[in-house]
Design a protein around this motif. Structure first.
Motif, short mmCIF file in Angstrom:
data_model
loop_
_atom_site.label_atom_id
_atom_site.label_comp_id
_atom_site.label_asym_id
_atom_site.label_seq_id
_atom_site.Cartn_x
_atom_site.Cartn_y
_atom_site.Cartn_z
N SER A 183 0.77 -1.19 -0.08
CA SER A 183 -0.17 0.06 -0.01
C SER A 183 0.73 1.30 0.11
O SER A 183 2.12 1.11 0.03
CB SER A 183 -0.95 0.09 1.18
OG SER A 183 -0.18 0.43 2.34
N GLN A 184 0.18 2.53 -0.11
CA GLN A 184 0.86 3.72 0.06
C GLN A 184 1.62 4.01 1.40
O GLN A 184 2.38 4.71 1.51
CB GLN A 184 -0.07 4.85 -0.05
CG GLN A 184 -0.80 4.88 -1.40
CD GLN A 184 -1.86 3.93 -1.95
OE1 GLN A 184 -1.96 2.92 -1.11
NE2 GLN A 184 -2.74 4.27 -2.62
N TRP A 191 10.46 -2.93 -2.25
CA TRP A 191 9.88 -2.50 -3.51
C TRP A 191 11.18 -2.24 -4.37
O TRP A 191 12.35 -2.21 -3.87
CB TRP A 191 9.35 -0.78 -3.35
CG TRP A 191 7.73 -1.08 -2.88
CD1 TRP A 191 7.44 -1.66 -1.63
CD2 TRP A 191 6.71 -0.43 -3.55
NE1 TRP A 191 6.15 -1.33 -1.24
CE2 TRP A 191 5.58 -0.88 -2.48
CE3 TRP A 191 6.27 0.04 -4.65
CZ2 TRP A 191 4.22 -0.56 -2.72
CZ3 TRP A 191 5.05 0.35 -4.89
CH2 TRP A 191 4.04 0.16 -3.90
N VAL A 216 2.31 1.60 -11.33
CA VAL A 216 3.18 2.53 -10.14
C VAL A 216 4.21 3.01 -10.95
O VAL A 216 5.01 2.38 -11.78
CB VAL A 216 3.24 1.41 -9.25
CG1 VAL A 216 4.28 2.19 -8.06
CG2 VAL A 216 2.22 0.90 -8.44
N THR A 219 7.19 4.52 -6.28
CA THR A 219 6.31 4.16 -5.19
C THR A 219 4.94 4.50 -5.31
O THR A 219 4.08 4.67 -4.37
CB THR A 219 6.90 4.14 -3.78
OG1 THR A 219 6.99 5.74 -3.56
CG2 THR A 219 8.24 3.54 -3.69
N ARG A 220 4.86 5.56 -6.45
CA ARG A 220 3.41 6.11 -6.43
C ARG A 220 2.51 5.73 -7.36
O ARG A 220 2.85 5.55 -8.76
CB ARG A 220 3.77 7.85 -7.00
CG ARG A 220 2.61 8.51 -7.03
CD ARG A 220 3.22 9.96 -7.35
NE ARG A 220 3.61 10.29 -8.53
CZ ARG A 220 3.18 10.44 -9.70
NH1 ARG A 220 1.81 10.57 -9.62
NH2 ARG A 220 3.49 10.61 -10.84
N PRO A 221 1.13 5.11 -7.15
CA PRO A 221 0.20 5.03 -7.87
C PRO A 221 -0.06 6.03 -8.94
O PRO A 221 -0.14 7.00 -8.58
CB PRO A 221 -1.11 4.42 -7.12
CG PRO A 221 -0.37 4.13 -5.62
CD PRO A 221 0.90 5.33 -5.74
N ARG A 634 -6.79 3.13 -4.77
CA ARG A 634 -5.75 2.36 -5.02
C ARG A 634 -4.88 1.76 -3.67
O ARG A 634 -3.62 1.48 -3.48
CB ARG A 634 -4.40 3.03 -5.79
CG ARG A 634 -4.82 3.39 -7.14
CD ARG A 634 -4.99 2.36 -8.38
NE ARG A 634 -3.67 1.64 -8.22
CZ ARG A 634 -2.65 1.90 -9.15
NH1 ARG A 634 -2.89 3.41 -9.85
NH2 ARG A 634 -1.40 1.34 -9.29
N ILE A 635 -5.98 1.35 -2.88
CA ILE A 635 -5.58 0.52 -1.66
C ILE A 635 -5.47 -0.91 -1.87
O ILE A 635 -6.77 -1.31 -1.98
CB ILE A 635 -6.41 1.07 -0.29
CG1 ILE A 635 -6.30 2.72 -0.02
CG2 ILE A 635 -5.89 0.41 0.90
CD1 ILE A 635 -7.16 3.13 1.06
N THR A 755 -8.24 -2.52 -6.70
CA THR A 755 -8.18 -2.15 -5.33
C THR A 755 -9.29 -1.45 -4.38
O THR A 755 -10.48 -1.32 -4.98
CB THR A 755 -6.90 -1.00 -5.29
OG1 THR A 755 -7.39 0.18 -6.22
CG2 THR A 755 -5.68 -1.44 -5.70
#
Length: 811
Positions: A183-184, A191, A216, A219-221, A634-635, A755
């Motif tokens: 997740s964020q 990662w 992604v 690390t950012r969707p 996006r969880i 998500t």
């Protein structure tokens, strides 16, 4: 650009001419590359009172060894040994062919039989259990070999190359982030950017929808273009190639003397098998002969190409796979179409690889680029059932699709409305000439993959076939030898475990050299094998890979063993267990020695049971109430409330403007499985999407009036096992307005790539009643999800709804 007046420039020039220039220290740096990161070099200049009395010295920049090559790894997904034209298969892969002619083919190269484990072994050079990845990320359990937490003592090739002066990148599939880390909220140390890869562009998870990927960047969707946007023909494989080409060109333009490492891991040809329609049409009619004939044709081509010995036998059809001739005409029509789609997906992906290599060639860097192209992270996948699938999520939830529906929608296969997979017969054919498929680590159908290595500046004996027995753990040491780098003793202060692999570089000058790998174990879902000096002992599978839930079988006493001499029997067609029991016992003992050494124990043959998020650490454990706000998207499922096999409530506090509103309140999942609460034409609606097999809808008869409201969905689970039904009740401001029985629910997994979203929908919609992103046009104060493990009475539900609404509306 800042501009100075001419008088100012003249003054600066005069000063530069008058001022003495201090000398620069010129000593060559002496890097200790066994301890990473490399320590900053000591100051070698001179410090005086004045600069004229001093000597400048910048700390030496860490640089790769002189002449070190660029490195490009290409890894496809779920592609068997007998799929590509390069290894005799029916699918044209001209880029793979091109590299084979310029390099060396390897016909006894092996993977682990499953995705995440192969990828962990690839980037660490350690066996998958040593790297704590004995299972996919969604199946991690609390044993050293299976935790999915890649050990800090198993540093990656990304870290080694980055710390030694390379630019590093990872494109495409990343199935190496633990389920509860995705997740964020991170953590992000596992990662790609935490594993030595400076740039990542791709997806985190087991598979990806090519039309609507969960992208992604680092690390950012980020979101891909939606079908209504300008790029209506978007497909991820083309986008990913574009991004990789841009990255490589940028590195070369800015720092042409600095080598790059690009790890390019497409999600193709893992399900869903997606491809542009014009590519699918190229294969029309090419598989009408069926999988049994394709296996025979493939073996003959393999013999002609020299990628199998002339005497190789075609193994029997694995138990449970129907003969093509036993099918009716409609089945043959659909199944042939499914194979056409798969072929198009792989061939289309190979075309993108060619674009990347063309870009490297245009830059003048191809001669000094080491390219390792591995065709598949395991064997072809038999997770598509005997009749194939419109939606792979049915497999993971042990649901059966109606063939009539599959036949009706056959022309949609490969497009955005399906999450499709082909039948098990095609998987077996793509693994020709071997037995079994992906998941089955005991047999080469699960672990034998074609590979090509090309490096024009170094490999001059081209076009040959190397038949030494090798494994994916051998890739990292091969790269280290090619780049002139030692295996580090420590990385980031952590003492490193020995690398299990051995370099393949010795085969480049002599394709027939004696093999330097003599022993290798295999294990996945308790299917196990041991290779030792030309012999293989392996277990007989008790549960085929297309069965997701099976009766328990003891992992030791419930398995029979087989024995093969692959020095004389390339395809494992003659079981010698009864003829040579002493050799079998010797190898069985060796397997358990290796198993203890590499943390393979305890053995476990369960599958979907391990997908349960409750098996792992969790950001949600111990919590029964979750509060979210508008725009939280996006969880991933591993970090979201678990709505399976239990009662739950979803409550949204909203403000409806004059004229009404609509849009998404909450969704988890998408087109292929999940749940959603939304407002359509002013009316609250709840939809339960049972893996696209059934959709159950509860809809308010009246629209929301302007003002503040609480919209609540309560699901009261019947209990009594997994995937059972329950009652879904929709209420507004504490008053029930609609209620429907949902007879069956999702038992194991909502999604592999979609998500939890609040206020808008990412990916694909829960229902075709709306299109993403379907942003809510009113205001959302908050959305609360409440988990209730036990069944509630109607009176308890009524009191709960009224209390929730009263509390929300009183604020």
């Amino acid at each position: 650009m800042r501009r100075f007046p001419l008088t100012r420039l003249a003054a600066l020039a005069s000063f530069a001419a008058l001022a003495p220039t201090p000398a620069l220290a010129q000593d060559e740096p002496d890097f200790n590359r066994t301890k990473l990161p490399i320590e900053q070099q000591p100051f070698k200049g001179k410090i005086g009172v004045r600069t004229v009395d001093s000597v400048k010295d910048f700390p030496a920049e860490v640089a790769a060894p002189e002449g070190a090559p660029n490195v490009l790894i290409i890894l496809t997904d779920d592609v068997g040994f007998g799929a590509s034209s390069t290894f005799g298969g029916p699918i044209p892969t001209p880029t793979f062919d091109r590299l084979a002619q310029a390099g060396v083919r390897y016909n006894q190269f092996h993977t682990t039989a499953l995705c995440s484990p192969t990828r962990a072994a690839l980037i660490t050079g350690r066996n998958h259990h040593t790297a704590s990845t004995g299972i996919i990320m969604e199946g991690g359990v609390g044993y050293p070999g299976y935790s999915t937490l890649v050990r800090k003592s198993c540093g990656t090739i990304g870290q080694v190359l980055k710390y030694n002066g390379y630019n590093t990148s990872w494109f495409g599939k990343n199935h190496n982030v633990p389920d509860w880390h995705s997740s964020q909220a991170g953590p992000f140390d596992l990662w790609p950017t935490g594993l030595g890869f400076e740039y990542f562009y791709g997806f985190v998870g087991g598979d990806s929808n090519q039309w609507s990927p969960a992208l992604v960047e680092n690390t950012r969707p980020i979101e891909p273009p939606h079908p209504t946007d300008d790029d209506a023909d978007y497909i991820f494989d083309e986008d990913m190639a574009d991004r990789a080409i841009s990255w490589i060109r940028m590195q070369h333009a800015v720092a042409p003397d600095k080598p790059f490492f690009c790890y390019y891991a497409t999600g193709t040809a893992h399900a869903p098998h997606h491809a542009p329609k014009d590519w699918i049409d190229k294969f029309k009619g090419q598989f009408d002969q069926g999988w049994d004939e394709v296996r025979k044709e493939t073996l003959e081509r393999q013999k002609m190409l020299g990628v199998v010995p002339r005497g190789t036998q075609l193994t029997e059809r694995s138990p449970g796979i129907p003969a093509w001739d036993s099918l009716d005409d409609r089945q043959k029509e659909v199944y042939a179409r499914m194979m056409e789609v798969y072929a198009a997906a792989l061939s289309h992906a190979d075309h993108q690889f060619g674009r990347i290599i063309d870009a490297i060639e245009e830059s003048g860097e191809l001669d000094n680029t080491l390219i390792i192209y591995i065709q598949g992270d395991n064997g072809a996948s038999a997770e598509g059932s005997a009749q194939g699938l419109l939606n792979e999520m049915t497999f993971f939830n042990n649901l059966k699709e109606d063939f009539e529906e599959v036949y009706r929608r056959r022309d949609e296969l490969g497009g955005p409305m399906t999450f499709n997979h082909y039948p098990i017969g095609w998987a077996h054919a793509m693994d020709s000439p071997f037995q079994w498929t992906k998941q089955v680590a005991s047999h080469f159908g699960g672990t034998r993959n074609g590979m090509v290595i090309s490096w024009p500046a170094r490999i001059t004996r081209t076009g040959g076939v190397a038949s030494q027995f090798h494994h994916v753990i051998d890739i990292m040491p091969t790269i280290l030898e090619a780049t002139g780098l030692p295996a580090p003793d420590s990385i980031d202060g952590i003492t490193q475990e020995p690398i299990d692999g051995v370099s393949l570089a010795y085969t480049w000058d002599d394709n027939d050299a004696d093999a330097r790998r003599t022993t290798q174990y295999f294990e996945m879902f308790a299917n196990r094998a041991i290779y030792d000096n030309g012999w293989v002992a392996c277990t007989t599978p008790t549960t085929p890979p297309w069965v997701s839930v099976a009766e328990a079988v003891d992992v030791v006493d419930g398995y029979e063993w087989e024995l093969y001499n692959i020095a004389d029997d390339f395809s494992e067609s003659r079981n010698l267990a009864k003829d040579n029991p002493d050799k079998l016992r010797e190898l069985q003992r060796l397997f358990y020695i290796e198993a203890v050494r590499h943390d393979v124990l305890p053995l476990d043959n369960s599958k979907v049971e391990r997908l349960d998020v409750n098996n792992r650490p969790s950001l949600t454990r111990g919590r029964d109430t979750f509060t979210y706000y508008d725009g939280m998207t996006r969880i991933p499922e591993g970090s979201a409330p678990d709505l399976k096999n239990k009662s739950f409530g979803i409550s949204a506090v909203v403000d409806v403007p004059e004229g009404g509103c609509e849009g998404l309140l909450m969704t988890q999942g998408g087109r292929f499985a999940g749940v959603g609460l939304y407002v359509l034409e002013g009316k609250p609606v709840f939809c339960y999407n049972l893996c696209d097999v059934e959709r159950y809808t509860v809809e308010s008869p009246q629209a929301l009036t302007p003002g503040r409201h609480v919209v609540t969905l309560d699901f009261n689970y019947d209990g009594g096992g997994l995937g059972k039904g329950g009652q879904a009740t929709l209420s507004i401001d504490g008053k029930a307005v609609a209620s429907e029985k949902i007879p069956q629910t999702i038992a194991f997994r909502m999604s592999l790539d979609e998500t939890l979203d609040i206020g808008e929908d990412t990916g694909t919609p829960i229902t075709e009643d709306y299109q993403v992103p379907f942003k809510f046009t009113g205001e959302i104060e908050k959305v609360t999800i409440k988990i209730t493990e036990h069944h509630l009475t109607e009176e308890q539900l009524r009191q709960y709804r009224e209390a929730q609404a009263k509390a929300a509306l009183s604020r």
